[in-house]
Write a protein that holds these residues in place. Structure first.
Motif, PDB file in Angstrom:
ATOM      1  N   SER A 237     -25.329  -7.608 -24.634  1.00 19.89           N
ATOM      2  CA  SER A 237     -25.735  -8.843 -23.942  1.00 19.89           C
ATOM      3  C   SER A 237     -25.767 -10.030 -24.903  1.00 19.89           C
ATOM      4  CB  SER A 237     -27.103  -8.660 -23.286  1.00 19.89           C
ATOM      5  OG  SER A 237     -28.131  -8.571 -24.265  1.00 19.89           O
ATOM      6  N   ARG A 238     -25.719  -9.755 -26.196  1.00 21.77           N
ATOM      7  CA  ARG A 238     -25.695 -10.830 -27.195  1.00 21.77           C
ATOM      8  C   ARG A 238     -24.281 -11.179 -27.640  1.00 21.77           C
ATOM      9  NH1 ARG A 238     -30.720 -12.182 -29.089  1.00 21.77           N
ATOM     10  NH2 ARG A 238     -32.380 -10.728 -28.565  1.00 21.77           N
ATOM     11  N   TRP A 239     -23.290 -10.562 -27.022  1.00 23.22           N
ATOM     12  CA  TRP A 239     -21.901 -10.906 -27.320  1.00 23.22           C
ATOM     13  C   TRP A 239     -21.538 -12.146 -26.492  1.00 23.22           C
ATOM     14  CZ3 TRP A 239     -18.136  -6.197 -27.909  1.00 23.22           C
ATOM     15  CH2 TRP A 239     -18.658  -5.298 -28.837  1.00 23.22           C
TER      16      TRP A 239
ATOM     17  N   ARG B 118     -29.240 -13.128 -36.120  1.00 27.87           N
ATOM     18  CA  ARG B 118     -29.289 -11.666 -36.002  1.00 27.87           C
ATOM     19  C   ARG B 118     -28.695 -10.962 -37.218  1.00 27.87           C
ATOM     20  NH1 ARG B 118     -31.787  -9.086 -31.903  1.00 27.87           N
ATOM     21  NH2 ARG B 118     -30.097  -7.594 -31.708  1.00 27.87           N
TER      22      ARG B 118
ATOM     23  N   TYR C  57     -19.867  -9.638 -33.797  1.00 28.15           N
ATOM     24  CA  TYR C  57     -19.286  -9.063 -32.578  1.00 28.15           C
ATOM     25  C   TYR C  57     -17.902  -9.669 -32.363  1.00 28.15           C
ATOM     26  CZ  TYR C  57     -20.523 -13.359 -30.013  1.00 28.15           C
ATOM     27  OH  TYR C  57     -20.625 -14.666 -29.588  1.00 28.15           O
TER      28      TYR C  57
ATOM     29  N   GLU D 183     -23.162  -6.019 -33.837  1.00 23.49           N
ATOM     30  CA  GLU D 183     -24.266  -6.222 -32.888  1.00 23.49           C
ATOM     31  C   GLU D 183     -24.177  -5.145 -31.799  1.00 23.49           C
ATOM     32  OE1 GLU D 183     -27.385  -6.956 -31.069  1.00 23.49           O
ATOM     33  OE2 GLU D 183     -27.001  -8.370 -32.709  1.00 23.49           O
ATOM     34  N   GLN D 184     -25.223  -4.332 -31.690  1.00 22.39           N
ATOM     35  CA  GLN D 184     -25.218  -3.224 -30.729  1.00 22.39           C
ATOM     36  C   GLN D 184     -25.624  -3.648 -29.320  1.00 22.39           C
ATOM     37  OE1 GLN D 184     -23.935  -0.157 -31.542  1.00 22.39           O
ATOM     38  NE2 GLN D 184     -23.413  -1.277 -33.407  1.00 22.39           N
ATOM     39  N   ASP D 185     -26.354  -4.759 -29.206  1.00 20.11           N
ATOM     40  CA  ASP D 185     -26.785  -5.261 -27.894  1.00 20.11           C
ATOM     41  C   ASP D 185     -25.653  -6.099 -27.304  1.00 20.11           C
ATOM     42  OD1 ASP D 185     -27.940  -6.429 -25.686  1.00 20.11           O
ATOM     43  OD2 ASP D 185     -29.702  -7.195 -26.752  1.00 20.11           O
TER      44      ASP D 185
END
Length: 200
Positions: free
Chosen positions: A189-191, A150, A154, A185-187
């Motif tokens: 759920s990807r943390w 990506r 994060y 990372e703004q999403d």
């Protein structure tokens, strides 16, 4: 990207930008000033476990390259596997050698890419600890995690103890603090949690 891709919501995959790792030293200055977190000197690169002679050769090259650094002060780079079956190449430096640690992580990622193992790369992380960790016995830690595929970072802050729990408020504070230093990372759920990650 074509018009059809835009209409159908398809996007081009992000091209990994390893040079973003070099933003970590300035982010560390911000973290220490705003949140009292300082580097631990530990970092690691995580990748899907690879077997075979080609990978063994790549590992030997990386190991030789990093171990040849005279500033390592007897801290060899080590390869380990976690409970989930992923491999980690771990580098240890003194806490004031964050730029050198970042160079190590960049070199490992670059060597994996050059030797055709880019698709196996998952993430890299650098460990931080709260300034009062030794005194208050809390052992509060944080990792800044770079998602290879990506090109974003994060924060991951496991709470002390054996239970797998995260300090979500701390992670969100760090996200806000580093908004101008790193590509965050703004999403959310990807943390992904990296429980028991070496280097943390």
């Amino acid at each position: 990207m074509g018009l059809l891709d835009i209409l159908l919501g398809r996007t081009k995959p992000v091209v990994p930008d390893l040079d973003r790792l070099f933003g970590l030293p300035s982010a560390a200055v911000t973290l220490e000033a705003a949140a009292g977190l300082r580097p631990t000197g530990s970092g690691a690169v995580c990748f899907a476990t690879v077997e075979g002679a080609a990978f063994e050769q790549t590992h030997r090259e990386v190991q030789a390259l990093l171990d040849a650094d005279s500033d390592r002060e007897g801290r060899p780079v080590r390869l380990t596997r976690d409970d989930y079956g992923y491999s980690w190449l771990v580098s240890e430096r003194s806490p004031d050698q964050l730029p050198e640690l970042v160079n190590d992580l960049h070199a490992v990622n670059s060597a994996m890419e050059v030797n055709g193992f880019g698709p196996q790369l998952l993430c890299s992380l650098v460990g931080f600890e709260h300034e009062g960790a030794e005194r208050d016995g809390q052992g509060r830690r944080l990792a800044l995690v770079y998602l290879y595929k990506r090109g974003t970072f994060y924060p991951f802050a496991p709470l002390p103890g054996t239970a797998q729990r995260r300090d979500n408020p701390m992670e969100l504070r760090v996200k806000a603090v580093l908004a101008n230093d790193l590509q965050i990372e703004q999403d959310l759920s990807r943390w992904f949690p990296v429980w028991g990650a070496p280097g943390l």
